[in-house]
Design a protein around this motif. Sequence first.
Motif, PDB file in Angstrom:
ATOM      1  N   PHE A 118       0.816  -1.209   0.000  1.00 29.90           N
ATOM      2  CA  PHE A 118       0.000   0.000   0.000  1.00 29.90           C
ATOM      3  C   PHE A 118       0.854   1.265   0.000  1.00 29.90           C
ATOM      4  CE2 PHE A 118      -2.887  -3.288   1.713  1.00 29.90           C
ATOM      5  CZ  PHE A 118      -3.811  -3.246   0.679  1.00 29.90           C
ATOM      6  N   ASP A 119       2.097   1.170   0.509  1.00 29.62           N
ATOM      7  CA  ASP A 119       3.029   2.293   0.343  1.00 29.62           C
ATOM      8  C   ASP A 119       3.301   2.527  -1.135  1.00 29.62           C
ATOM      9  OD1 ASP A 119       3.168   2.602   3.066  1.00 29.62           O
ATOM     10  OD2 ASP A 119       5.295   2.109   3.248  1.00 29.62           O
ATOM     11  N   ILE A 120       3.512   1.445  -1.870  1.00 23.35           N
ATOM     12  CA  ILE A 120       3.778   1.560  -3.302  1.00 23.35           C
ATOM     13  C   ILE A 120       2.560   2.124  -4.030  1.00 23.35           C
ATOM     14  CG2 ILE A 120       4.127   0.203  -5.413  1.00 23.35           C
ATOM     15  CD1 ILE A 120       6.057  -1.550  -3.796  1.00 23.35           C
ATOM     16  N   GLU A 121       1.381   1.639  -3.674  1.00 27.24           N
ATOM     17  CA  GLU A 121       0.166   2.134  -4.326  1.00 27.24           C
ATOM     18  C   GLU A 121      -0.024   3.623  -4.070  1.00 27.24           C
ATOM     19  OE1 GLU A 121      -4.379   0.609  -4.926  1.00 27.24           O
ATOM     20  OE2 GLU A 121      -3.625   0.624  -2.873  1.00 27.24           O
ATOM     21  N   GLN A 122       0.190   4.066  -2.833  1.00 26.17           N
ATOM     22  CA  GLN A 122       0.016   5.481  -2.525  1.00 26.17           C
ATOM     23  C   GLN A 122       1.100   6.340  -3.167  1.00 26.17           C
ATOM     24  OE1 GLN A 122      -1.441   6.815   1.381  1.00 26.17           O
ATOM     25  NE2 GLN A 122      -1.390   4.668   2.019  1.00 26.17           N
ATOM     26  N   LEU A 123       2.301   5.800  -3.286  1.00 26.63           N
ATOM     27  CA  LEU A 123       3.351   6.517  -4.011  1.00 26.63           C
ATOM     28  C   LEU A 123       2.937   6.723  -5.466  1.00 26.63           C
ATOM     29  CD1 LEU A 123       6.331   7.600  -4.239  1.00 26.63           C
ATOM     30  CD2 LEU A 123       6.959   5.253  -4.872  1.00 26.63           C
ATOM     31  N   ALA A 124       2.456   5.656  -6.097  1.00 29.78           N
ATOM     32  CA  ALA A 124       2.027   5.738  -7.492  1.00 29.78           C
ATOM     33  C   ALA A 124       0.895   6.735  -7.670  1.00 29.78           C
ATOM     34  CB  ALA A 124       1.613   4.354  -7.995  1.00 29.78           C
ATOM     35  N   ASP A 125      -0.069   6.726  -6.748  1.00 30.61           N
ATOM     36  CA  ASP A 125      -1.184   7.666  -6.847  1.00 30.61           C
ATOM     37  C   ASP A 125      -0.724   9.099  -6.599  1.00 30.61           C
ATOM     38  OD1 ASP A 125      -2.921   5.629  -7.452  1.00 30.61           O
ATOM     39  OD2 ASP A 125      -3.653   5.388  -5.394  1.00 30.61           O
ATOM     40  N   GLY A 126       0.186   9.267  -5.638  1.00 27.57           N
ATOM     41  CA  GLY A 126       0.692  10.598  -5.354  1.00 27.57           C
ATOM     42  C   GLY A 126       1.443  11.200  -6.515  1.00 27.57           C
ATOM     43  N   LEU A 127       2.059  10.350  -7.329  1.00 21.82           N
ATOM     44  CA  LEU A 127       2.817  10.818  -8.493  1.00 21.82           C
ATOM     45  C   LEU A 127       1.985  10.782  -9.771  1.00 21.82           C
ATOM     46  CD1 LEU A 127       6.267   9.116  -7.818  1.00 21.82           C
ATOM     47  CD2 LEU A 127       5.616  11.492  -7.435  1.00 21.82           C
ATOM     48  N   GLY A 128       0.751  10.311  -9.667  1.00 22.69           N
ATOM     49  CA  GLY A 128      -0.119  10.287 -10.850  1.00 22.69           C
ATOM     50  C   GLY A 128       0.348   9.321 -11.914  1.00 22.69           C
ATOM     51  N   LEU A 129       0.701   8.094 -11.516  1.00 19.60           N
ATOM     52  CA  LEU A 129       1.204   7.123 -12.493  1.00 19.60           C
ATOM     53  C   LEU A 129       0.100   6.419 -13.265  1.00 19.60           C
ATOM     54  CD1 LEU A 129       4.230   5.449 -10.661  1.00 19.60           C
ATOM     55  CD2 LEU A 129       4.090   7.612 -11.917  1.00 19.60           C
ATOM     56  N   GLY A 130      -1.141   6.691 -12.933  1.00 16.41           N
ATOM     57  CA  GLY A 130      -2.240   6.093 -13.672  1.00 16.41           C
ATOM     58  C   GLY A 130      -2.768   4.833 -13.025  1.00 16.41           C
ATOM     59  N   ASP A 131      -3.694   4.186 -13.736  1.00 18.59           N
ATOM     60  CA  ASP A 131      -4.366   3.011 -13.192  1.00 18.59           C
ATOM     61  C   ASP A 131      -3.425   1.825 -13.014  1.00 18.59           C
ATOM     62  OD1 ASP A 131      -6.725   4.390 -13.118  1.00 18.59           O
ATOM     63  OD2 ASP A 131      -7.403   3.668 -15.084  1.00 18.59           O
ATOM     64  N   ARG A 132      -2.448   1.693 -13.926  1.00 16.32           N
ATOM     65  CA  ARG A 132      -1.540   0.550 -13.868  1.00 16.32           C
ATOM     66  C   ARG A 132      -0.092   0.996 -14.051  1.00 16.32           C
ATOM     67  NH1 ARG A 132      -3.708  -4.681 -14.297  1.00 16.32           N
ATOM     68  NH2 ARG A 132      -5.969  -4.731 -14.614  1.00 16.32           N
ATOM     69  N   PHE A 133       0.801   0.293 -13.391  1.00 13.58           N
ATOM     70  CA  PHE A 133       2.228   0.583 -13.479  1.00 13.58           C
ATOM     71  C   PHE A 133       2.982  -0.725 -13.233  1.00 13.58           C
ATOM     72  CE2 PHE A 133       0.376   1.512  -9.353  1.00 13.58           C
ATOM     73  CZ  PHE A 133       1.123   0.710  -8.489  1.00 13.58           C
ATOM     74  N   TYR A 134       4.258  -0.725 -13.562  1.00  9.33           N
ATOM     75  CA  TYR A 134       5.109  -1.893 -13.341  1.00  9.33           C
ATOM     76  C   TYR A 134       5.815  -1.759 -11.996  1.00  9.33           C
ATOM     77  CZ  TYR A 134       4.608  -2.886 -18.355  1.00  9.33           C
ATOM     78  OH  TYR A 134       4.109  -3.165 -19.592  1.00  9.33           O
ATOM     79  N   VAL A 135       6.150  -2.898 -11.390  1.00 12.49           N
ATOM     80  CA  VAL A 135       6.957  -2.898 -10.166  1.00 12.49           C
ATOM     81  C   VAL A 135       8.134  -3.853 -10.355  1.00 12.49           C
ATOM     82  CG1 VAL A 135       5.161  -2.236  -8.536  1.00 12.49           C
ATOM     83  CG2 VAL A 135       5.477  -4.652  -9.096  1.00 12.49           C
ATOM     84  N   ILE A 136       9.264  -3.444  -9.816  1.00 18.63           N
ATOM     85  CA  ILE A 136      10.451  -4.295  -9.787  1.00 18.63           C
ATOM     86  C   ILE A 136      10.983  -4.276  -8.364  1.00 18.63           C
ATOM     87  CG2 ILE A 136      12.871  -4.532 -10.493  1.00 18.63           C
ATOM     88  CD1 ILE A 136      12.150  -3.472 -13.214  1.00 18.63           C
ATOM     89  N   GLY A 137      11.276  -5.446  -7.820  1.00 17.14           N
ATOM     90  CA  GLY A 137      11.875  -5.550  -6.494  1.00 17.14           C
ATOM     91  C   GLY A 137      13.189  -6.284  -6.583  1.00 17.14           C
ATOM     92  N   VAL A 138      14.220  -5.727  -5.978  1.00 14.71           N
ATOM     93  CA  VAL A 138      15.552  -6.321  -6.015  1.00 14.71           C
ATOM     94  C   VAL A 138      15.911  -6.845  -4.624  1.00 14.71           C
ATOM     95  CG1 VAL A 138      17.989  -5.932  -6.528  1.00 14.71           C
ATOM     96  CG2 VAL A 138      16.245  -4.696  -7.828  1.00 14.71           C
ATOM     97  N   SER A 139      16.273  -8.124  -4.539  1.00 14.79           N
ATOM     98  CA  SER A 139      16.711  -8.746  -3.295  1.00 14.79           C
ATOM     99  C   SER A 139      15.646  -8.588  -2.211  1.00 14.79           C
ATOM    100  CB  SER A 139      18.063  -8.163  -2.871  1.00 14.79           C
ATOM    101  OG  SER A 139      18.634  -8.914  -1.820  1.00 14.79           O
ATOM    102  N   MET A 140      15.947  -7.870  -1.112  1.00 14.52           N
ATOM    103  CA  MET A 140      14.957  -7.693  -0.046  1.00 14.52           C
ATOM    104  C   MET A 140      13.760  -6.880  -0.539  1.00 14.52           C
ATOM    105  SD  MET A 140      14.732  -8.793   3.094  1.00 14.52           S
ATOM    106  CE  MET A 140      15.700  -8.579   4.580  1.00 14.52           C
ATOM    107  N   GLY A 141      13.933  -6.159  -1.633  1.00 16.97           N
ATOM    108  CA  GLY A 141      12.813  -5.456  -2.239  1.00 16.97           C
ATOM    109  C   GLY A 141      11.846  -6.392  -2.942  1.00 16.97           C
ATOM    110  N   GLY A 142      12.146  -7.690  -2.923  1.00 20.40           N
ATOM    111  CA  GLY A 142      11.246  -8.658  -3.529  1.00 20.40           C
ATOM    112  C   GLY A 142       9.980  -8.862  -2.730  1.00 20.40           C
TER     113      GLY A 142
END
Length: 349
Positions: A118-142
Motif C-alpha cells: 500500500f506504500d507503493i500504491e500510494q506513491l504511485a497515486d501521489g505521483l499520478g502514475l495512472g491506473d496501472r504501473f510496473y513494479v520491480i523488487g531487487v533482493s529484499m525489495g522482492g
Amino acid sequence: MIGRLALVLLVAVLGWCYQAIQPPPPKICGSPNGPPVVSKRVRLSDGRHLAYKETGVPKDKATYKIVIAHGWTGSKDHTIPASNELVEELGIYFVSFDRAGYGESDPYPGRSVKSEAFDIEQLADGLGLGDRFYVIGVSMGGYPVYACLKYIPHRLAGAGLIVPVINYWWPSLPSNLSREALGRRRVSDRRMFSIAHYAPSLINWWMTQKWFVSSDILAAHPDIYSPHDREILERMNKSKSVAMRRIATQQGDFESLYRDLIVGFGKWEFDPLLLDYPFPDNEASVHLWQGREDRFVPCSLQRYVAAKLPWIKYHEIPHGGHLFVMDKEYADVIIKALVLGEETSTEHS
C-alpha cells in the motif's frame, strides 16, 4: 547479605539486558536532531512521507512507468542501470523510493509485508502514475513485490522479481529444502535470520553486540560474493557506495536494516507459494530473475518457487551472482522482458 548482593546483581543484569534489546529512537528526517529533508517526498494517508527519485524519460512522455523497490542496505539511489539508449527508445520512466525507515522516508513501527504494497500504491497515486504501473523488487525489495501481487494486482501492468528474498520459514517450503539452504549460509547470517524470525525482540542486541560477528553480509565478507559479483564490485565506485549506504541508514539501523529483517524473515500475512495467478485476463506477466551462482539467495529455493508458481516466467543467469543486475547488459535484458515480453538466451537449462 549475600542474598541482597545476589538480588542487586540480578536486577543489574536484567536492567542491562533490557537496555541491550531496546533500539535507540530514530533520527527522523526533518526533526530538530535528525538529518535534513533534501529529496522530493509524497505524503501518505497516515501522515508518513516516502522519499523518491525519478529517472528516465519525463513522466508525462513515458510509455512505461516502473516503480523500483530497493534491497537491504539500499535506497532510492539504487536504480536499474538500463542503458540510456533503451530508456529513450522505449520511453521508460523509473521512480525509485526509500522504503519505510530508509533514507528520507519516515520510519514505520507498524511496517509489514502488507504495508509495503500500500506504500507503493500510494506513491504511485501521489505521483499520478495512472491506473496501472510496473513494479520491480531487487533482493529484499522482492517481498514488497510479492505483497503487490497479493494485495494490489489490479494496479499492476507487470512485475519483476530480481534475486528476490526467500523467507526460509514460508509454510509451503519443504522443511528439508529450507534447512539445507539455510545451512549453507555463513554461521553469523544463519543466526541473524533465525533471531529475526524466532526472537525479533533480540535483533537489536544481536546486531550491536561485540562478542560475535553479527552478519557477514554487513561485514562484506569476501566469501559471500561470487566471482561475477566481485567483478562488479571492482567496477563500482567504493567511496560512493559507502556514502549511499550511510544515507540509507541515516535515521538509524533499527528502523531501516533490522526492521527489514524482522518483516522479511518473520511471519507473513500470506504464503507466497499459494498465490493464484493474479491476472485472469492475462493482462500482465511476472518475471523472476536469479543468478545461478548467487550466494545470498539460494538458487535451489528459487527453482522450487518457480515450479510451484508456473505462471512466473523464470530466468536463470548461468554465471550470475547476486549483483548481476548492476551489469547494464543484464539490466537491458530484464527491462525488455518485463515490458515487451521478450525472451532471452539466458534461460535456465
